[in-house]
Design a protein around this motif. Sequence first.
Motif, PDB file in Angstrom:
ATOM      1  N   VAL A 106       0.973  -1.215   0.270  1.00 25.94           N
ATOM      2  CA  VAL A 106      -0.071   0.040  -0.237  1.00 25.94           C
ATOM      3  C   VAL A 106       0.803   1.111   0.132  1.00 25.94           C
ATOM      4  CG1 VAL A 106      -2.035  -0.648   1.069  1.00 25.94           C
ATOM      5  CG2 VAL A 106      -0.217   0.005   2.596  1.00 25.94           C
ATOM      6  N   TYR A 107       1.397   1.365  -0.687  1.00 22.61           N
ATOM      7  CA  TYR A 107       1.818   2.692  -1.105  1.00 22.61           C
ATOM      8  C   TYR A 107       1.327   3.414  -2.057  1.00 22.61           C
ATOM      9  CZ  TYR A 107       4.781   0.932  -5.301  1.00 22.61           C
ATOM     10  OH  TYR A 107       5.017  -0.073  -6.742  1.00 22.61           O
ATOM     11  N   ALA A 141      -8.437   4.006   0.361  1.00 25.08           N
ATOM     12  CA  ALA A 141      -8.168   4.011  -0.573  1.00 25.08           C
ATOM     13  C   ALA A 141      -8.562   1.942  -1.635  1.00 25.08           C
ATOM     14  CB  ALA A 141      -6.890   4.101  -1.945  1.00 25.08           C
ATOM     15  N   PHE A 142      -8.198   1.540  -1.298  1.00 28.63           N
ATOM     16  CA  PHE A 142      -8.043   0.784  -1.377  1.00 28.63           C
ATOM     17  C   PHE A 142      -9.493  -0.175  -0.761  1.00 28.63           C
ATOM     18  CE2 PHE A 142      -8.565  -4.295  -0.059  1.00 28.63           C
ATOM     19  CZ  PHE A 142      -7.654  -5.157  -1.422  1.00 28.63           C
ATOM     20  N   ASP A 180     -12.056   1.341  -3.337  1.00 33.39           N
ATOM     21  CA  ASP A 180     -11.638   0.942  -4.953  1.00 33.39           C
ATOM     22  C   ASP A 180     -12.835  -0.833  -4.690  1.00 33.39           C
ATOM     23  OD1 ASP A 180     -10.357   2.957  -5.363  1.00 33.39           O
ATOM     24  OD2 ASP A 180      -8.544   2.093  -5.254  1.00 33.39           O
ATOM     25  N   ILE A 181     -12.519  -1.765  -3.262  1.00 37.38           N
ATOM     26  CA  ILE A 181     -12.984  -3.101  -3.876  1.00 37.38           C
ATOM     27  C   ILE A 181     -14.584  -2.805  -3.473  1.00 37.38           C
ATOM     28  CG2 ILE A 181     -10.545  -3.826  -3.044  1.00 37.38           C
ATOM     29  CD1 ILE A 181     -12.271  -4.635  -0.774  1.00 37.38           C
ATOM     30  N   SER A 182     -15.012  -1.708  -2.497  1.00 38.76           N
ATOM     31  CA  SER A 182     -16.312  -1.253  -2.180  1.00 38.76           C
ATOM     32  C   SER A 182     -17.412  -0.887  -4.130  1.00 38.76           C
ATOM     33  CB  SER A 182     -16.818  -0.415  -1.415  1.00 38.76           C
ATOM     34  OG  SER A 182     -17.975  -0.170  -1.359  1.00 38.76           O
ATOM     35  N   THR A 221      -5.124   3.045 -13.198  1.00 42.72           N
ATOM     36  CA  THR A 221      -5.701   2.640 -11.546  1.00 42.72           C
ATOM     37  C   THR A 221      -7.231   2.884 -11.502  1.00 42.72           C
ATOM     38  OG1 THR A 221      -5.663   4.948 -10.638  1.00 42.72           O
ATOM     39  CG2 THR A 221      -4.109   4.465 -10.382  1.00 42.72           C
ATOM     40  N   VAL A 222      -7.463   1.482 -10.471  1.00 43.32           N
ATOM     41  CA  VAL A 222      -8.835   1.791 -10.757  1.00 43.32           C
ATOM     42  C   VAL A 222      -9.342   3.035 -10.122  1.00 43.32           C
ATOM     43  CG1 VAL A 222     -10.322   0.265  -9.243  1.00 43.32           C
ATOM     44  CG2 VAL A 222      -8.864  -0.561  -9.670  1.00 43.32           C
ATOM     45  N   HIS A 223      -9.110   3.414  -8.738  1.00 40.37           N
ATOM     46  CA  HIS A 223      -9.411   4.865  -8.455  1.00 40.37           C
ATOM     47  C   HIS A 223      -9.377   5.853  -9.599  1.00 40.37           C
ATOM     48  CE1 HIS A 223      -9.162   8.556  -5.110  1.00 40.37           C
ATOM     49  NE2 HIS A 223      -8.136   8.823  -6.249  1.00 40.37           N
ATOM     50  N   GLU A 224      -8.830   6.050 -10.877  1.00 43.62           N
ATOM     51  CA  GLU A 224      -8.923   7.220 -11.690  1.00 43.62           C
ATOM     52  C   GLU A 224     -10.032   6.271 -12.602  1.00 43.62           C
ATOM     53  OE1 GLU A 224      -8.323   9.728 -12.352  1.00 43.62           O
ATOM     54  OE2 GLU A 224      -6.776  10.207  -9.975  1.00 43.62           O
TER      55      GLU A 224
END
Length: 469
Positions: free
Chosen positions: A32-33, A95-96, A99-101, A281-284
């Motif tokens: 997790v970085y 953030a993880f 994202d998984i949610s 990234t999933v975030h974006e």
Amino acid sequence: MIQIYNTLTNKKEEFHPQVPGKVSMYVCGPTVYNYIHIGNARSAIAFDTVRRYLEYRGYVVDYVSNFTDVDDKIIKASQETGLSVKELTDKYIAAFYADISALNIKKATKNPRVMETMDDIIAFVKALVAKDYAYEVAGDVYFRARKFKDYGKLSGQALDELELGASQRVAALDQGKKEDPLDFALWKKAKPGEIAWESPWGLGRPGWHIECSVMATKYLGETIDIHAGGQDLEFPHHENEIAQSEAKTGQKFANYWMHNGFVTIGQDDEKMSKSLGNFVTVHELVKTLDPQIIRFLMATTQYRRPIRYSQANLADATANLNKLKTAFQNASYRLKDATETPLEKDVEAEFLAHQAAFVEAMDDDFNTQNGITVLYEIAKQLNVYATKTEVSAETLRYLLANFAQLATIFGIKLEEADLDDEKIATLIAKRDQARAKRDFATSDAIRDQLKEQGIILEDTPQGTRWKRE
């Protein structure tokens, strides 16, 4: 009977958990970085699907997946951002979870962190030193890989080949500290300014491989049913986990090893990774794309096979997912005028044949590609039934409930959100009134207004229904 392709034996094997009805499952989690990319998400999605299917088949699954929150990359990112290691990792763990949610991945039974398991890690390393499987050199502790007689059994590599590869990597990193190039670090001496913990060997922190052995055995026992992760972890990470775990406990570490294929990108099908800088990234991505489309794309390929990330494949996933949702929504809409009659046996028999085909596909090493194909057949059945002049409410409820249950195994939510939205219902009612008066200008204006909000109207013999784009 469920069959799993076991990387340890390179063949499919019947699945028999140690405790009937219960499954212990460990999946290597993220470092997790940074935000997770689509390649990281492939593993999380693949093994969430495995977990969901095992639960569908009646198993209780104890699912543990770790966070690596102490690592060279984390320390470097901490120094670059000015955040402490704890602050940095807390940020990306949050953030993880977000994202998984979004991807509708179930939370693990337990997500242990390295920093919270330090006493157990130190005790594990001490036990290996006491058994002469490990040795200390100037504050570093190494595992004697060659002493473990089966080293290389997971990856199927000969010791001579492993030694050659290790010799090419070791010189600059360990400067002659190791007794053997194959040996790997269990504990690393801290450099000035780095996060560190007190240990019998001085200030330091764990090596990467030791953490998973400790957390897996702490929360799931000395022998676990399934150990899973990305294909790139097979060697050296999982190979080293086996060696150090079995050296300490004298027991088989995991009965079934599962590895998912890579996500590739570009014309050359290059593996997606942070080190290559070719990741998304999933975030974006979820800011502009329905997360269910990502999830569905990953489900259309069996977990061991590589999958290409491309706009074309996303478009195909979007179209096919919409077919399933539309079938579900059309059938749901027919409940408005369905008769309260008993379940129709011929419809039930047809569905049960589809269900049997689904189980057969998924029992074969979780073949989601064939499983999804069965969902398309069920969608066809729903579409045909929903067009009948007269339909049974009991039959519709039966089909809808079972279709939704199977789709949920892939993390798919077939129901539209906010279908009871009063504002949309009011606008549709106004449009219906306008159409009845042949006021097509008003009718078209309302349709356009709703379309701007992502609402698509469909005029059917049973009335106007709507769905989101």
